[in-house]
Design a protein around this motif. Structure first.
Motif: not given
Ligand code: ARG
Length: 586
Positions: A116, A119-121, A156, A158, A321, A325, A343, A345, A349, A352-353
């Motif tokens: 993964d 992680g763009y939004n 993945h 956002g 979120y 996930d 992941y 990332v 974060q 979060h994980f």
């Molecule tokens: N879109 C998320 C961000 O901008 C990152 C995603 C990372 N991947 C995940 N499975 N949470 O913070």
């Protein structure tokens, strides 16, 4: 089997013959190349275990090793084993590597792995914060595939949170008559988006800032999010436009970086799984209610810092979120059969994980044998040491960085008078490849968890530890081989090396398998980047010492050409594992 693995096996057997753990026989590259090529340090711990004298233990090991192939096998200090191979043995190893398409790098797996990264939004152009996960994640997928794993890479996106409700409300304010807001609309919705990505990028921060002081707007955005998630037709259609205009731009950035994703799934991909998941977690007692919200308690007794409960759903039932996930992880394991989920990332974060992984274990979503890993990374900084910003303090868009890199690369190519005999198109292609190499190597030479300073001037240089230098070094070997070919000379069977620089180059090639495995095991492509740089340096020294094209002994010349050809393949492979492609000519 790699040279180090073969040696370790041989020494391991000697330890086993003494009734000891064969792992003690591990052979590594010597840290004193002036004294030996390799060393084995197992005799000291072995002596301790067996209650024997370490030098005696070392002697017993040396005595039981078949000396064939060793120029030196001696005991140093309190019981270190110094190991040096004969030149014939080195030639034999070079012959093996040269004859192997994989350069002696073993296969692993195949394990089903999901990576993964990206992680763009939605509604935001990709920016500098996305560069590291994209580059590191892509390198990891290449390494894993090369090692024989089955990899699925998923970006993945956002695309499912409160931002979406804010954007819907923002568009409504601007144009309330659009059919997306008309409940009586039964026809098709327009195929053209009412907003561009640029519009969305302006709209989102505005609406988001206003919700802080405008409770009515905040409430409307919250409600719109809930309705979107609940499947309201007009909102889904409008949201699809948001997604489409965003992806058109993001796909271009990814293509410019020569990165490939198998899946462009989003948080929304599991939209229909969220309610059933939450319900079953409540039923099984894994989740519980707290102040109206639904949470999973993930604290463990020996936590040093407090790990707060994972928030699964807000009191209004909106998915978060963490929820998407968890449901995505469930899909990856149940549908894709993932045995490892990585992941890539940002380090910020990590909580979060930690929460998601603990909840997934607790809920039985991820059985213990499935590896879950947050492959965290640091930031790209500006010259002031804090995260890179534009001149006006904004977040630099990724396409801007790519364009800057392309311009800088084109200038460098001109200055270095590279590719003067190439066509216009070929030179442009070289500049594009140099730009990507500059950005990627500039990133990957750093360990992923450290931050680094973005310095395009340094990254695009053809000198020093850079991607362009390594591309150039590789192309140079290609052209040496081409010249030889034109003169009717071909690589042949390796013969015993006669020069130290030649021995050193063979030894560098022989340790690539361990480098690649280490890069994968530690999720650390910087080991490959570093080793590629060392290999290029070792080749330069070899080429200075051994004048291939002028050599008079045809057997030696053919052997040197074989060494050059193998180095060229190794550099090309290592750069490819970093996501860097090498032009045919430069
Ligand atoms: N879109 C998320 C961000 O901008 C990152 C995603 C990372 N991947 C995940 N499975 N949470 O913070």
């Amino acid at each position: 089997m790699s040279l180090l693995a073969l040696l370790s096996e041989q020494f391991g057997a000697a330890f086993a013959a003494q009734g000891l753990d064969p792992d003690l026989g591990e052979v590594v590259v010597s840290n004193r190349p002036d004294l030996a090529q390799f060393q084995c340090n197992g005799a000291l711990p072995a002596a301790k275990q067996a209650g024997r004298n370490p030098r005696e233990m070392a002697e017993a090991i040396v005595d039981s090793i078949d000396g064939a192939g060793f120029a030196d096998l001696s005991i140093a200090g309190p019981g270190f084993l110094n190991i040096t191979l004969t030149d014939d043995a080195l030639a034999g190893h070079l012959a093996r590597i040269a004859g192997d398409a994989r350069l002696d790098i073993p296969s692993r797996g195949p394990e089903q792995i999901v990576i993964d990264f990206g992680g763009y939004n939605v509604a935001k152009a990709t920016h500098v914060g996305h560069m590291r996960p994209t580059i590191i994640g892509d390198s990891l997928q290449r390494i894993a595939r090369f090692l024989g794993h089955q990899v699925t890479s998923d970006i993945h996106l956002g695309d499912w949170g409160l931002q979406m409700g804010m954007l819907i409300e923002g568009v409504r304010e601007q144009d309330p008559d659009l059919p997306y807001f008309n409940d009586a609309w039964i026809g098709e919705y327009p195929s053209e988006s009412p907003v561009t990505l640029a519009d969305l990028q302006v709209l989102y921060p505005q609406v988001s800032a206003r919700t802080k002081s405008d409770p009515e707007l905040a409430e409307a955005a919250r409600k719109a999010t809930l309705e979107l998630q609940g499947g309201r037709r007009g909102y889904r259609a409008l949201w699809q436009h948001f997604v489409d205009v965003t992806l058109a731009s993001q796909r271009q950035d990814v293509a410019d970086l020569d990165v490939h994703f198998d899946l462009w799934y989003g948080e929304s991909t599991v939209a229909e799984d969220l309610d059933p998941l939450i319900r079953s977690l409540l039923e099984s007692g894994v989740a519980g209610k707290s102040d109206g919200a639904i949470v999973i308690d993930v604290a463990e007794p020996d936590d040093k810092a407090e790990i707060p409960p994972l928030l699964l759903a807000k009191s209004d039932g909106a998915a978060l979120y963490t929820t998407t996930d968890l449901a995505t992880l469930q899909m990856r394991i149940d549908v894709f059969g993932a045995r490892e989920v990585l992941y890539v990332v940002d380090s910020r974060q990590s909580l979060h994980f930690e929460q998601v992984f603990r909840a997934a274990r607790k809920a039985g979503i991820a059985p213990p044998e499935v590896v879950l890993e947050h492959v965290d990374h640091g930031t790209i900084n500006g010259p002031d040491g804090s995260p890179l910003k534009t001149r006006d303090g904004g977040v630099p868009p990724l396409h801007g960085l790519i364009d800057d890199a392309k311009a800088a690369a084109a200038k460098r190519v001109d200055e270095a008078r590279i590719g003067l005999d190439l066509s216009e198109d070929e030179r442009a292609d070289v500049a594009t490849k140099v730009a990507a190499a500059a950005l990627k190597f500039g990133d990957l030479i750093n360990h992923r968890t450290s931050n680094y300073v973005f310095d395009l001037d340094r990254f695009t240089s053809f000198e020093g530890k850079t991607g362009p230098y390594l591309q150039y070094a590789t192309v140079r070997i290609t052209s040496i081989l081409r010249k030889a070919d034109e003169a009717g000379l071909a690589p042949g069977a390796p013969i015993a090396p006669s020069e130290d620089a030649e021995r050193a180059l063979i030894l560098r090639l022989a340790t690539i398998p361990e480098t690649v495995l280490r890069a994968w095991d530690l999720r650390a492509p910087n080991h490959i980047a570093e080793s590629a740089f060392d290999l290029a340096g070792a080749f330069n020294r070899f080429y200075e010492a051994c004048h291939i094209l002028r050599e008079e002994d045809p057997r030696r010349q053919a052997s040197w050409l074989q060494l050059a050809a193998t180095t060229q393949r190794a550099l090309t492979l290592m750069l490819d594992l970093l996501g860097i492609s090498v032009p045919q000519r430069m």
